[in-house]
Design a protein around this motif. Structure first.
Motif, short mmCIF file in Angstrom:
data_model
loop_
_atom_site.label_atom_id
_atom_site.label_comp_id
_atom_site.label_asym_id
_atom_site.label_seq_id
_atom_site.Cartn_x
_atom_site.Cartn_y
_atom_site.Cartn_z
N SER A 1 0.87 -1.37 0.06
CA SER A 1 -0.04 0.06 0.06
C SER A 1 0.86 1.20 0.07
O SER A 1 0.58 2.22 -0.78
CB SER A 1 -0.87 0.09 1.27
OG SER A 1 -2.01 -1.19 1.27
N ARG B 1 -4.66 2.94 2.91
CA ARG B 1 -4.43 2.72 4.26
C ARG B 1 -3.13 1.89 4.42
O ARG B 1 -2.90 0.82 3.80
CB ARG B 1 -5.51 1.89 5.19
CG ARG B 1 -6.21 3.18 6.01
CD ARG B 1 -7.14 2.49 6.86
NE ARG B 1 -6.82 1.41 7.87
CZ ARG B 1 -7.52 0.30 8.17
NH1 ARG B 1 -8.64 0.50 8.00
NH2 ARG B 1 -7.10 -0.55 8.85
N THR C 1 -4.83 -5.69 6.17
CA THR C 1 -5.22 -4.61 6.31
C THR C 1 -6.38 -4.44 4.96
O THR C 1 -7.24 -3.98 5.13
CB THR C 1 -4.32 -3.55 6.42
OG1 THR C 1 -3.17 -3.81 5.52
CG2 THR C 1 -3.94 -3.36 7.80
N THR C 2 -5.76 -5.14 3.86
CA THR C 2 -6.82 -4.86 2.93
C THR C 2 -7.58 -6.31 2.71
O THR C 2 -6.74 -7.38 2.91
CB THR C 2 -5.78 -5.07 1.58
OG1 THR C 2 -4.88 -4.20 1.67
CG2 THR C 2 -6.66 -4.72 0.22
MG LIG Z 1 -1.85 -3.18 2.34
#
Ligand SMILES: [Mg+2]
Ligand SMILES: Nc1nc2c(ncn2[C@@H]2O[C@H](COP(=O)(O)OP(=O)(O)O)[C@@H](O)[C@H]2O)c(=O)[nH]1
Ligand SMILES: [Zn+2]
Length: 309
Positions: free
Chosen positions: A186, A199, A213-214
């Motif tokens: 990211s 994020r 997180t994804t």
């Molecule tokens: Mg990520």
């Protein structure tokens, strides 16, 4: 109307129409009845036809896929999950710093990409925090992959090293970005196009390799004209959709030796007259690659009973 699926949550699909509008769609029931082992009938990157029915947008047709990349479903044993479709290339993001990527993981990803003929570049991120030991390990590893034809790029999202070169590589293409959680996927995408504003997770909060997180794969349209598919931290690529005798063919440097083995069903382990093992012993195949190959074969035997049939 036609468009491309840019995000899927399982029940809703976001489609970017060819007119540049993003709409939320559902899938017509007929696609669910498909006799497939896939957990998801529609995936990011799919070209679809949509139409409005009673005020709701429905996906009514899915174009044939040029290619796609899959992994074993993390939730349903024996099923496969299609991560993304219609790709021009993959970027595998790795790092020799924290959390260090193993060559076992790299080789599993490359196997899948080879099987579907998707060119892959390996990106070594976090150049800024490599200590001398890390640098040495990185040099050793990059030599293995450049030697067998995989382009390697050294980058740092902190210093900007290698970023312009990557931008050129991505322009005008659809690219899947993969790699463990915490390697900086990211951050890298944000550096390439700050408007994405994805994020990121502070490394100190990433415990082991399980943090994601994804949650869903997602396609982003970048300011410089590339389509980038960000994927959840991919922990494992399952092998179940390959036949064991195919695996060595996806190790590109083994290919030329395979026809020279004495037995045409040679698995390149301890068979007499094995040209692949001889090539390894002669130093033409990297030890890590050969060991990773044997590990995958052992894994296959342990996990998939139909091996013996
Ligand atoms: Mg990520
Ligand atoms: N030192 C260093 N840290 C980085 C670099 N790129 C990302 N990080 C850090 O690595 C952590 C995980 O980054 P993130 O982009 O969320 O990784 P992702 O899980 O692969 O998307 C964050 O703490 C980032 O600040 C880099 O080039 N150098
Ligand atoms: Zn052999």
């Amino acid at each position: 109307m036609t468009g491309v699926v840019i995000r899927s949550t399982g029940s809703w699909y976001e489609v970017r129409t060819d007119q540049g509008e993003t709409i939320s769609c559902r899938l017509k029931g007929v696609f669910r009845l498909d006799e497939t082992r896939d957990t998801n009938p529609v995936t990011v990157g799919d070209r679809v036809t949509v139409s409005s029915e009673d005020g709701d947008w429905m996906i009514t047709a899915i174009a044939e896929r040029q290619n796609y990349i899959v992994r074993a479903s993390p939730k349903h044993k024996g099923a496969r999950q299609i991560l993304a479709a219609n790709l021009d290339q993959c970027l595998l993001i790795v790092t020799m710093a924290n959390p260090r990527t193993s060559t076992g993981f790299i080789d599993r990803f490359l196997l899948t990409a080879e099987a579907y003929h998707i060119p892959t570049h390996i990106i070594f991120n976090k150049q800024d925090i490599l200590d001398p030991k890390g640098l040495k390990k990185q040099q050793y590893t990059t030599d293995i992959y450049t030697h067998i034809g995989y382009p390697v790029h050294l980058v740092s999202t902190y210093t900007g090293q290698g970023i312009e070169e990557l931008k050129e590589l991505l322009t005008g293409k659809t690219t899947l970005v993969a790699g463990h959680s915490g390697v900086g996927k990211s951050s890298l995408l944000n550096k390439l196009d700050p408007a994405l504003d994805l994020r990121t997770t502070d490394i100190s909060r990433i415990t082991g390799k399980g943090m994601h997180t994804t949650t869903f794969a997602e396609m982003h349209f970048t300011a410089f004209g590339g389509r980038i598919i960000d994927t959840p931290g991919v922990r494992e690529f399952g092998l179940m959709h390959f036949l064991p005798e195919q695996i060595s063919h996806y190790f590109v440097e083994m290919r030329p030796y395979i026809p020279q083995c004495r037995f045409n069903n040679c698995m390149h382990d301890n068979e007499p007259g094995c040209a692949v093992k001889q090539a390894y012993l002669d130093g033409h195949i990297a030890e890590e690659r050969y060991i990773n190959y044997l590990t995958m074969m052992a894994d296959y035997k342990a996990n998939y009973k139909h091996w013996e049939e």
